[in-house]
Scaffold this motif. Structure first.
Motif, PDB file in Angstrom:
ATOM      1  N   CYS A 151     119.674  39.597  57.450  1.00  0.00           N
ATOM      2  CA  CYS A 151     118.656  40.190  56.564  1.00  0.00           C
ATOM      3  C   CYS A 151     117.541  39.146  56.457  1.00  0.00           C
ATOM      4  O   CYS A 151     116.677  39.090  57.323  1.00  0.00           O
ATOM      5  CB  CYS A 151     119.317  40.535  55.230  1.00  0.00           C
ATOM      6  SG  CYS A 151     118.210  41.215  53.999  1.00  0.00           S
ATOM      7  N   THR A 152     117.586  38.271  55.466  1.00  0.00           N
ATOM      8  CA  THR A 152     116.668  37.135  55.436  1.00  0.00           C
ATOM      9  C   THR A 152     116.797  36.374  56.745  1.00  0.00           C
ATOM     10  O   THR A 152     117.909  36.097  57.198  1.00  0.00           O
ATOM     11  CB  THR A 152     117.047  36.211  54.249  1.00  0.00           C
ATOM     12  OG1 THR A 152     116.736  36.896  53.036  1.00  0.00           O
ATOM     13  CG2 THR A 152     116.303  34.892  54.316  1.00  0.00           C
ATOM     14  N   ASN A 153     115.640  36.035  57.367  1.00  0.00           N
ATOM     15  CA  ASN A 153     115.710  35.256  58.602  1.00  0.00           C
ATOM     16  C   ASN A 153     114.949  33.938  58.426  1.00  0.00           C
ATOM     17  O   ASN A 153     115.146  33.266  57.421  1.00  0.00           O
ATOM     18  CB  ASN A 153     115.230  36.089  59.795  1.00  0.00           C
ATOM     19  CG  ASN A 153     113.786  36.547  59.622  1.00  0.00           C
ATOM     20  OD1 ASN A 153     113.052  36.084  58.761  1.00  0.00           O
ATOM     21  ND2 ASN A 153     113.375  37.476  60.449  1.00  0.00           N
ATOM     22  N   ALA A 162     121.848  32.086  54.795  1.00  0.00           N
ATOM     23  CA  ALA A 162     121.214  33.073  53.929  1.00  0.00           C
ATOM     24  C   ALA A 162     122.339  33.876  53.298  1.00  0.00           C
ATOM     25  O   ALA A 162     123.530  33.600  53.546  1.00  0.00           O
ATOM     26  CB  ALA A 162     120.277  33.977  54.726  1.00  0.00           C
ATOM     27  N   GLY A 163     121.970  34.871  52.499  1.00  0.00           N
ATOM     28  CA  GLY A 163     122.986  35.640  51.800  1.00  0.00           C
ATOM     29  C   GLY A 163     123.967  36.316  52.744  1.00  0.00           C
ATOM     30  O   GLY A 163     125.185  36.214  52.572  1.00  0.00           O
ATOM     31  N   ALA A 164     123.443  36.994  53.755  1.00  0.00           N
ATOM     32  CA  ALA A 164     124.318  37.720  54.675  1.00  0.00           C
ATOM     33  C   ALA A 164     125.235  36.757  55.419  1.00  0.00           C
ATOM     34  O   ALA A 164     126.401  37.072  55.693  1.00  0.00           O
ATOM     35  CB  ALA A 164     123.475  38.512  55.675  1.00  0.00           C
ATOM     36  N   HIS A 185     117.436  31.400  47.546  1.00  0.00           N
ATOM     37  CA  HIS A 185     116.078  31.932  47.566  1.00  0.00           C
ATOM     38  C   HIS A 185     115.895  33.053  46.548  1.00  0.00           C
ATOM     39  O   HIS A 185     114.818  33.618  46.456  1.00  0.00           O
ATOM     40  CB  HIS A 185     115.713  32.411  48.969  1.00  0.00           C
ATOM     41  CG  HIS A 185     116.787  33.208  49.647  1.00  0.00           C
ATOM     42  ND1 HIS A 185     118.049  32.737  49.862  1.00  0.00           N
ATOM     43  CD2 HIS A 185     116.783  34.446  50.171  1.00  0.00           C
ATOM     44  CE1 HIS A 185     118.777  33.645  50.498  1.00  0.00           C
ATOM     45  NE2 HIS A 185     118.030  34.695  50.682  1.00  0.00           N
ATOM     46  N   LYS A 186     116.895  33.384  45.823  1.00  0.00           N
ATOM     47  CA  LYS A 186     116.708  34.357  44.741  1.00  0.00           C
ATOM     48  C   LYS A 186     116.912  33.626  43.419  1.00  0.00           C
ATOM     49  O   LYS A 186     115.951  33.251  42.769  1.00  0.00           O
ATOM     50  CB  LYS A 186     117.686  35.520  44.905  1.00  0.00           C
ATOM     51  CG  LYS A 186     117.438  36.275  46.209  1.00  0.00           C
ATOM     52  CD  LYS A 186     118.304  37.503  46.347  1.00  0.00           C
ATOM     53  CE  LYS A 186     117.928  38.234  47.634  1.00  0.00           C
ATOM     54  NZ  LYS A 186     118.640  39.485  47.797  1.00  0.00           N
ATOM     55  N   THR A 187     118.171  33.372  43.092  1.00  0.00           N
ATOM     56  CA  THR A 187     118.452  32.777  41.789  1.00  0.00           C
ATOM     57  C   THR A 187     117.740  31.448  41.588  1.00  0.00           C
ATOM     58  O   THR A 187     117.252  31.157  40.498  1.00  0.00           O
ATOM     59  CB  THR A 187     119.969  32.589  41.635  1.00  0.00           C
ATOM     60  OG1 THR A 187     120.586  33.865  41.791  1.00  0.00           O
ATOM     61  CG2 THR A 187     120.324  32.031  40.265  1.00  0.00           C
ATOM     62  N   CYS A 223     132.583  38.651  45.985  1.00  0.00           N
ATOM     63  CA  CYS A 223     131.488  39.103  45.133  1.00  0.00           C
ATOM     64  C   CYS A 223     130.164  38.772  45.798  1.00  0.00           C
ATOM     65  O   CYS A 223     129.933  37.640  46.223  1.00  0.00           O
ATOM     66  CB  CYS A 223     131.563  38.431  43.759  1.00  0.00           C
ATOM     67  SG  CYS A 223     130.264  38.985  42.644  1.00  0.00           S
ATOM     68  N   ASP A 224     129.328  39.791  45.905  1.00  0.00           N
ATOM     69  CA  ASP A 224     127.955  39.558  46.382  1.00  0.00           C
ATOM     70  C   ASP A 224     127.183  38.990  45.189  1.00  0.00           C
ATOM     71  O   ASP A 224     126.993  39.672  44.182  1.00  0.00           O
ATOM     72  CB  ASP A 224     127.371  40.882  46.867  1.00  0.00           C
ATOM     73  CG  ASP A 224     125.941  40.731  47.389  1.00  0.00           C
ATOM     74  OD1 ASP A 224     125.202  39.851  46.896  1.00  0.00           O
ATOM     75  OD2 ASP A 224     125.564  41.508  48.290  1.00  0.00           O
ATOM     76  N   GLY A 225     126.767  37.754  45.330  1.00  0.00           N
ATOM     77  CA  GLY A 225     126.138  37.058  44.201  1.00  0.00           C
ATOM     78  C   GLY A 225     124.622  37.098  44.219  1.00  0.00           C
ATOM     79  O   GLY A 225     123.976  36.287  43.563  1.00  0.00           O
TER      80      GLY A 225
HETATM   81  C1  LIG Z   1     122.468  42.621  46.874  1.00  0.00           C
HETATM   82  C2  LIG Z   1     122.145  41.835  48.080  1.00  0.00           C
HETATM   83  N1  LIG Z   1     123.123  41.390  48.882  1.00  0.00           N
HETATM   84  C3  LIG Z   1     122.881  40.665  49.985  1.00  0.00           C
HETATM   85  C4  LIG Z   1     121.598  40.366  50.363  1.00  0.00           C
HETATM   86  C5  LIG Z   1     121.371  39.617  51.634  1.00  0.00           C
HETATM   87  O1  LIG Z   1     120.911  38.319  51.389  1.00  0.00           O
HETATM   88  P1  LIG Z   1     120.019  37.579  52.482  1.00  0.00           P
HETATM   89  O2  LIG Z   1     118.774  38.357  52.626  1.00  0.00           O
HETATM   90  O3  LIG Z   1     119.799  36.250  51.894  1.00  0.00           O
HETATM   91  O4  LIG Z   1     120.794  37.509  53.724  1.00  0.00           O
HETATM   92  C6  LIG Z   1     120.542  40.812  49.564  1.00  0.00           C
HETATM   93  C7  LIG Z   1     119.146  40.449  49.893  1.00  0.00           C
HETATM   94  O5  LIG Z   1     118.296  41.199  50.178  1.00  0.00           O
HETATM   95  C8  LIG Z   1     120.814  41.564  48.408  1.00  0.00           C
HETATM   96  O6  LIG Z   1     119.828  42.010  47.614  1.00  0.00           O
END
Ligand SMILES: Cc1ncc(COP(=O)(O)O)c(C=O)c1O
Ligand SMILES: Cc1ncc(COP(=O)(O)O)c(C=O)c1O
Lengths: 525, 447, 525, 447
Positions: free
Chosen positions: B327-329, A162-164, A296-298, A269-271
């Motif tokens: 965050c996302t799980n 995931a993003g984090a 899951h976003k873009t 960079c946080d994408g």
């Molecule tokens: C700006 C930003 N960075 C990072 C994240 C974390 O991504 P993820 O939820 O996929 O871990 C989010 C998602 O909510 C976000 O909006």
């Protein structure tokens, strides 16, 4: 605009029309109450038919489970009904505009769901012989190619979940590069703008970095001077979101990148907001060293009520050698997976390690690739343009009704603050809750932190003008109502949802995190 | 483009309202030389027919588990998923909603999370569970970090029963976060691993997997005792969650944290992801847990409802002081898990486990009769390890050529460890007698 | 019982709690208004991406379509949202108990949906070479075998498309037999009980028969004497429903059959209620000559908001020779289809003709077969028993609160009349509409006609005791309320559904059966 | 059993409330000798795994259209159905609801029926359409009966363009209902059928199909004129509904009733059913129509809503005086139709039609080059008839052996009519150039 919409009708609380508000069942016609699964328990019922195996000699050693687990016994019809009823208590993109800023709630094409369920995709094991999964590796390779082309970056790690997790991956690569340079000890600070998403400081802290906050300018962007002043030989990296969480493009991004590199640090960079610029700007052209992409976003893989997602990370030349295992390579006999340290040695690379078991979120890869192929290079560029257009349209239409802290143009999301609510007795939270009654999911609230009582609206490119017009008209009406003393509409809101405002304080004070069987009744009573 | 509702007319009108001449103007904050004028070098838009054709072509190059006798496990298991599960998780209201931050209109998600937490806690024999981690391996990493927070110590000991990729994930995290780690050598079935001897006063936790990577069941009780005696925690890892329908749960053997991989219940193989990390612990540790938690409360009318709670542990509130950056799980995978578990219920779950065990016992008996095969395990659930008379990787390849996917060679995950003759084999309820007979026959040919 | 149910709470109209009843959008939180598709039209948008074919010379002759059709242009996200929103305005079995008597709204297993979508089932053409569809013919043959075993009848025609179509098929076979006997001219009357479903007389009339009504006894069954008196040499057949539409088993059915046959007529049985006796009684043992089976009732293929269904007809020895084409035969080279008159001649049969193009509702066959195989002989018997048990439980629990015209035991459904509403000012319709507010779909009303203000409740076997208990408690509360002068709760009902009571009279008076584009606005205004 | 919620305890308790000793007592009205004591002679209950395995095995014996170059039509056509369609029709609220007799809680169904009716009316060029018949063939039968009601005459004339099985269905109904019928011989492309000459003063209607069974487009205008001149109605039949995206609709050529098969839009092949009969006519005839009709109205609050209307035509109200005995229709197939049509919209629908036409023209051109092939058609849409130099049935068989499903031999539906050398072939948007090339190559081999 729909002939069924009641625009222009006055809103009132209570009133003369006979409204039946309590029923015997607690149901309200199609709005149905539902018990907890455990309360449906009926021993003897079962939702599956499995035959007891023929007698055999167990080989469980001394580990045979004893006693009841406590799982409820429920037949299939009741199970199906349980979840269908629960589902009806949820808002969804498919139901309406879901303007959660930063979250990118866009349309989830069903083609992608179908593709993920092809037996040759959904029903293959990560540890099958690679010769039996050549198509899967080809798919991953193709996705990697698209991501590299779209970002203009030479390498990508697909495996983050995931993003984090992608942030962690990117920052680990940076750390690995610093270790390789022998500068790891020296560089202990990571610069993170105040407006950053919580995962950024959390990620940096997880790796033991000191998080140093960069202030924002009045224009909602990184304060270049303050930033430069913070740079130094102990800085490992900057973690910058671009477009940032105020929905703005960081105008000075190239200067920032240059300064970072000059200082011997790396640019993460946080994408998460890549959807605003996909096809129009390549992060690789901005001097970025690592960036995660929330598929899951873009790229529209469904959010699923909280996940799963996927957070591939693209890397600059400087970081490519450190990208984690596994990765796919294309050799003379087809595709191969570089899985272990031994494999990597043979391949001549120096991955920093492994982020997860297996190879990443294949189920999300196929959805994202289907989405990309459907749009193509032209469609993806249009995605960014329409997302930005929709957000600016919202900003322009509402800036006189709500209050906008920063000048436009914005990128994919429009940020408002709570100045317009001053003196009304209505707070951001109340305003958001009143939107629920109107049939909308609220926008992101109180984020980013750089603005007071923030309201962050991201319509995305998959909303029509008609839908946005009604949304704008509704927010105008709500703003008008707030300013004209119709406070109860807000502070008591929501009135019409399956539940009214929930007591979060009580929940946190004495947490009840699971159902417990009721204490057995006393015999005497 | 079918997913884009705006028309040229709309765009013109909207630009008018904004007061911009063109969409380019909206991108004016982008440094000029970074503005792409043309298109990136990728194919143009395609219709559903074309996209479906292209992806189906890739899919057709893979051997799907349903098309052959299938015995691959080692951390991911093929089970039958009832049709209702996949139907229900695709409901728009579940599939296309976000994390339930607005509880008034996300009670559907919140209630199933509460139920999911309860199921996981019950099955593991623990007090509480969270609303999921990414998967078992990352959950394992988080568990170690949590143990460090709880014990305020810095060193973990990983048993040789732990899945090698899980161990790698923990090591990666541990190294970068600056913690110590001891990884014990692969624990082959039949030899008892003396992990207690490795627990010291600075040990924060020991991590033990059961059934272990080689399929052997592990007695956690003595390990728990040894750990607790030194003030360390026991983290139990359960990648095959079906096993707990038949096997004593870690919670009853003294585990402090239980990490599971929930893929086995309700979720497909998906070539490795998305899966769902299960995470359970004792009540007293809840404020040190990573990940989301759903809790019960009441609404303004006094009606029962659910909310995300204890978020002061989480990154969106606590930022650099959070217990994790997650965050996302794995929301939707939790849903699949909890629906499947609801269908199974107490009886179904236990019976499913018995069927799995019977399948593996039957397979072990059949394969034991093949010349050149030695089964190493004493006590196992639905997976075991056999020593074969040729390199296991070659055996697996040759089996695949005969249309049998026969398991995972230990050397694939543990190269250079002298385990080239070990083959890890799983059998579940999806295998028929014919499948197992086909395996034995093919193996006989190959060896 | 669920802790969330508000049993015992008083119900009131209006009242003190502030209830917000009008919103700006017309939405009520998750209850969302939705425009007509045509009102979403936005020329330029499109929900598919199709490439224009390469230039070619058309061969359409003079038949090229000119001008606009008028179809709206809508993107995929909007289309998906449109239907998701519409769906939320429907009640469904998956949402709750759906006690429509005679309609058999039981659980629809999703396994069956999955099976119907296997490419080897859903994606085969009815006119492919038979050697390429051997599995499909095997499936039909297997289904036929199950139906014959379950009914104890020697033949079956699978092709009828629904129950009414099955009636037509059965009556045609009877007619064909009479023609073969040279008695067609002489036999022009069909006896149909008053309580029959409308399709029975309609079917008989369609074939030119005079419909002659048989009165019911006070026990809700065919009046044997009256019936016998009506028999005569001009009677072609009786059409009898068993269990009948009062939910009662026709005790004298064997005597009826004997009398029918003695009179030289045939016995058509409406098998819509076969679910009450499946596995416990074989219609073949009752002297029946033809009976349709609604696969969408007894064997749970989904009702789909009105269809599709399937209505296979089983036949006695006397009628088998006349069963229509097509049918499947198993020969030495596998399965064959007897499709044409020529085929039949070669096969030595005398089918009366053909009911439909192709071979019937394959999509329903596979679902029904999956359902049958899942239950097996033991489960199907249990289906009947539980259906009957549930209905009797409802009857016994409510007979003192509502009014039951007939003595039990009933079969799969419990019939009530409106005597209990006498003097309350509440009618059957009002009572039913009040159930909507409570979260229930009403039962079948005003049918069968033999009872005044009928309320026909069929819970089916897939309802749990817990669900039925709440249903019973709710009906008790409603009955209590009706009797204690809480009239407004009924006559104004429903209050809480997406729409309140609809004006059906106006709809029929000047029918608006389609959307029309709004007249263009006059320029001067 | 997984679908049965009652437990033995429940059953006992409920029998107690009822006052019965056993469930047998509840069946006491069944004549004793008809009570089955044991079980019928069929297999016992099976789990999902077993049922799925058994049915998948049957399915695997069929050659699915997706697995080969596919050119079969003759009344059922393989088109691409967008994924959204099948997803949406499976929503519980659509799938598991009944006929919308309670409009307050079935507005979802009612509104889409209203929209469906509008789409069908627009596309056929008629005033109104009903909420569906079973399929095209039975709709055709109903149309003839309706024409008899409208004209108060008793004789229909069926053109030789009509699908032979449709004609059989009409004949069957007509015979049993006691009406007269004239069926013209098969109308081969290239020869003009002089149907006008068969219209007499007692003719109630003529039934003409376009594109005809052999793929040829028919000019309905002169037929409509001839029919109307004698007070008869023209019933136009359109089994390939995609054609109307490119071809002049019957409503613009004077048809009084249009019957269509809607399978082509949104619905799969399904081996012949369920399909969806489309039925449209002129406003003045609405009270003579068969089937359900949805109409607009308002609710008690004055809000727009929809109801089933004019039910005094229907069996449940009118019984033996009803216009038809139809009850259950094709609800969910209407939904699939209307969703697909919504996605297509004006542009998409027309383009889809053009693609189909282009595909068929291309195929005709390729096949015309194969020695032994003569294409008979002048004007066609996506289907045409060719004369082949060997019996068409053998050709189709031989093609199937080569992995091409090449169409329908006319002799399959019209045996003994001297048409053994005719092969009816369709090509749609699902065929690629490669598919068509493969067909031509295989045909060359076979002839
Ligand atoms: C700006 C930003 N960075 C990072 C994240 C974390 O991504 P993820 O939820 O996929 O871990 C989010 C998602 O909510 C976000 O909006
Ligand atoms: C008793 C009875 N007979 C016949 C029918 C007609 O069946 P179908 O709707 O399948 O045409 C029904 C269905 O409503 C029915 O209840």
């Amino acid at each position: 605009m729909s002939g069924m919409n009641k625009q222009g009708r006055p809103t009132s609380i209570g009133g003369a029309i006979p409204v039946m508000h309590e029923t015997f069942t607690g149901n309200r016609a199609l709005q149905l109450e539902e018990a907890l699964l455990f309360e449906l328990d009926n021993p003897g019922a079962c939702g599956v038919d499995l035959d007891e195996p023929a007698p055999f000699t167990a080989r469980l050693g001394n580990f045979e489970r004893q006693g009841r687990i406590g799982l409820p016994s429920v037949s299939e019809p009741e199970v199906v009904r349980h979840y269908v009823r629960l589902s009806a208590k949820n808002y969804s993109i498919d139901a309406g505009l879901y303007p959660l800023g930063s979250c990118t709630m866009k349309h989830n094409p069903r083609l992608n769901e179908k593709m993920a369920r092809l037996p040759g995709i959904g029903d293959i094991h990560p540890l099958q012989p690679v010769k039996t999964v050549q198509g899967a590796l080809e798919l991953m390779d193709t996705l990697a190619h698209w991501l590299k082309e779209l970002t203009g970056m030479p390498g990508v790690a697909l495996s983050p979940k995931a993003g984090a997790h992608g942030e962690l991956c990117g920052m680990m690569a940076i750390r690995a590069a610093l270790i390789a340079r022998g500068e790891d000890e020296a560089r202990s600070r990571v610069l993170v703008p105040e407006s950053a998403h919580g995962t950024n400081p959390a990620t940096a802290a997880l790796l033991g970095y000191k998080v140093d906050s960069i202030p924002a300018t009045k224009e909602g962007r990184v304060d270049l001077e303050a930033f430069k002043a913070k740079l130094g030989p102990d800085v490992a990296a900057i973690m910058l979101t671009n477009p940032n969480t105020c929905g703005l493009f960081e105008r000075d991004i190239i200067e920032i990148a240059d300064a970072v590199h000059e200082a011997g640090a790396y640019f993460y960079c946080d994408g998460a907001n890549f959807n605003a610029i996909v096809g129009r700007v390549r992060p690789g052209d901005l001097g970025i060293d690592a960036m995660h992409i929330n598929l899951h976003k873009t790229f529209s893989t469904p959010h699923g009520g909280g996940g799963p997602g996927a957070g591939p990370v693209v890397f600059s030349e400087a970081l490519v050698p450190f990208a984690p295992r596994p990765y796919v390579v294309h050799g003379p006999d087809g595709f191969r997976l570089v899985e272990t340290a031994e494999d990597a040695k043979a391949d001549g690379t120096t991955p920093f390690g492994r982020m997860t078991a297996f190879h990443g979120q294949m189920g999300m890869f196929v959805r994202a690739l289907a989405y990309m192929m459907s749009h193509g290079s032209d469609g993806l560029r249009q995605v960014a343009e329409d997302a930005v257009l929709n957000a600016n349209y919202v900003l322009a239409s509402l800036k006189n009704d709500l209050s906008a802290p920063f000048e436009g143009p914005c990128m994919h999301e429009a940020l408002f603050d709570d100045r317009f609510l001053k003196g009304t007795g209505v707070e951001t939270l109340d305003f958001a809750k009143a939107m629920i009654d109107e049939g909308y999911h609220p926008m992101t609230m109180y984020f980013p932190l750089v603005v007071h009582g923030a309201l962050l609206i991201e319509p995305t490119e998959t909303e029509s003008k008609q839908a946005i017009d009604l949304f704008i008209a509704t927010l105008k009406d709500l703003a008008r109502a707030a300013k004209s003393n119709d406070k109860e509409r807000f502070t008591g809101a929501p009135y019409l949802s399956p539940r009214r405002r929930l007591d979060e304080t009580a929940a946190a004070r004495s947490p009840v995190l699971r159902w417990m069987p009721p204490a057995p009744k006393q015999a005497a009573e | 483009m079918r997913y884009l509702p705006l028309t040229e007319t709309d765009r013109r009108e909207m630009l008018g309202v904004i007061g911009a001449k063109s969409v380019d103007e909206l991108f004016r904050d982008v440094p000029e030389h970074a503005r792409l004028e043309g298109l990136v070098d990728l194919p143009r838009r395609q219709g559903e027919i074309e996209v479906e054709r292209a992806l189906a072509k890739m899919a057709a190059k893979n051997v799907s588990a349903s098309s052959v006798p299938f015995f691959v496990g080692a951390g991911a298991y093929r089970h039958h998923v009832p049709a209702a599960v996949d139907h229900l998780i695709q409901r728009s209201e579940f599939l296309t909603s976000y994390t339930p931050y607005q509880p008034e209109i996300t009670q559907g998600t919140l209630q199933y999370l509460f139920e999911f937490q309860t199921q996981v806690a019950m099955i593991t024999g623990m007090d509480v569970a969270n609303a999921s981690m990414y998967d078992g391996s990352t959950g394992c990493g988080e568990a170690v970090l949590m143990a460090h927070r709880v014990t305020k110590r810095k060193k973990a000991v990983l048993s040789g029963t732990l899945h090698p990729q899980y161990a790698e994930v923990v090591k990666n995290l541990s190294d970068f976060a600056g913690y110590d780690l001891e990884i014990m050598p692969p624990a082959l079935p039949g030899k008892v691993e003396d992990i207690a001897a490795h627990i010291a006063d600075d040990t924060s936790c020991v991590v033990v997997q059961t059934p272990g990577f080689f399929g052997e069941l592990v007695d956690l009780r003595p390990i728990a005792e040894a750990a607790h005696a030194k003030g360390a925690l026991l983290i139990a890892v359960v990648p095959e969650f079906v096993s707990l329908g038949a096997v004593t749960p870690p919670g009853e053997m003294g585990a402090d944290i239980v990490v599971g991989e929930g893929q086995s219940i309700g979720n497909g193989l998906n070539f490795g992801g998305p899966y769902v990390g299960l995470f359970a612990t004792r009540q007293k540790f809840i404020r040190q847990m990573p990940g989301r938690l759903c809790g019960e409360t009441v609404d303004a009318d006094g009606k029962r409802g659910f909310v995300l709670t204890l978020s002061t542990r989480e990154q969106h509130i606590r930022r650099e002081k959070a217990t994790s950056n997650i965050c996302t799980n794995s929301g939707l995978c939790c849903l699949a898990f909890t629906i499947h578990m609801s269908l199974l219920g107490e009886e179904g779950y236990k019976r499913l486990a018995r069927i799995n065990h019977a399948a593996a016992v039957d397979l072990a008996e059949r394969l034991a009769k093949v010349p050149g095969v030695e089964i190493l395990n004493q006590a196992f659930f639905n997976e075991f390890t056999m020593r074969v008379s040729k390199p296991a990787a070659d055996v697996v390849d040759a089996l695949a050529d005969r249309g049998v996917l026969g398991g995972v060679p230990a050397s694939r995950l543990l190269p250079g460890a002298g385990l080239d003759d070990l083959l890890i084999v799983a059998s579940t309820e999806i295998n028929t007698d014919d499948d197992r007979a086909a395996y034995a026959a093919a193996l006989e040919e190959v060896l």
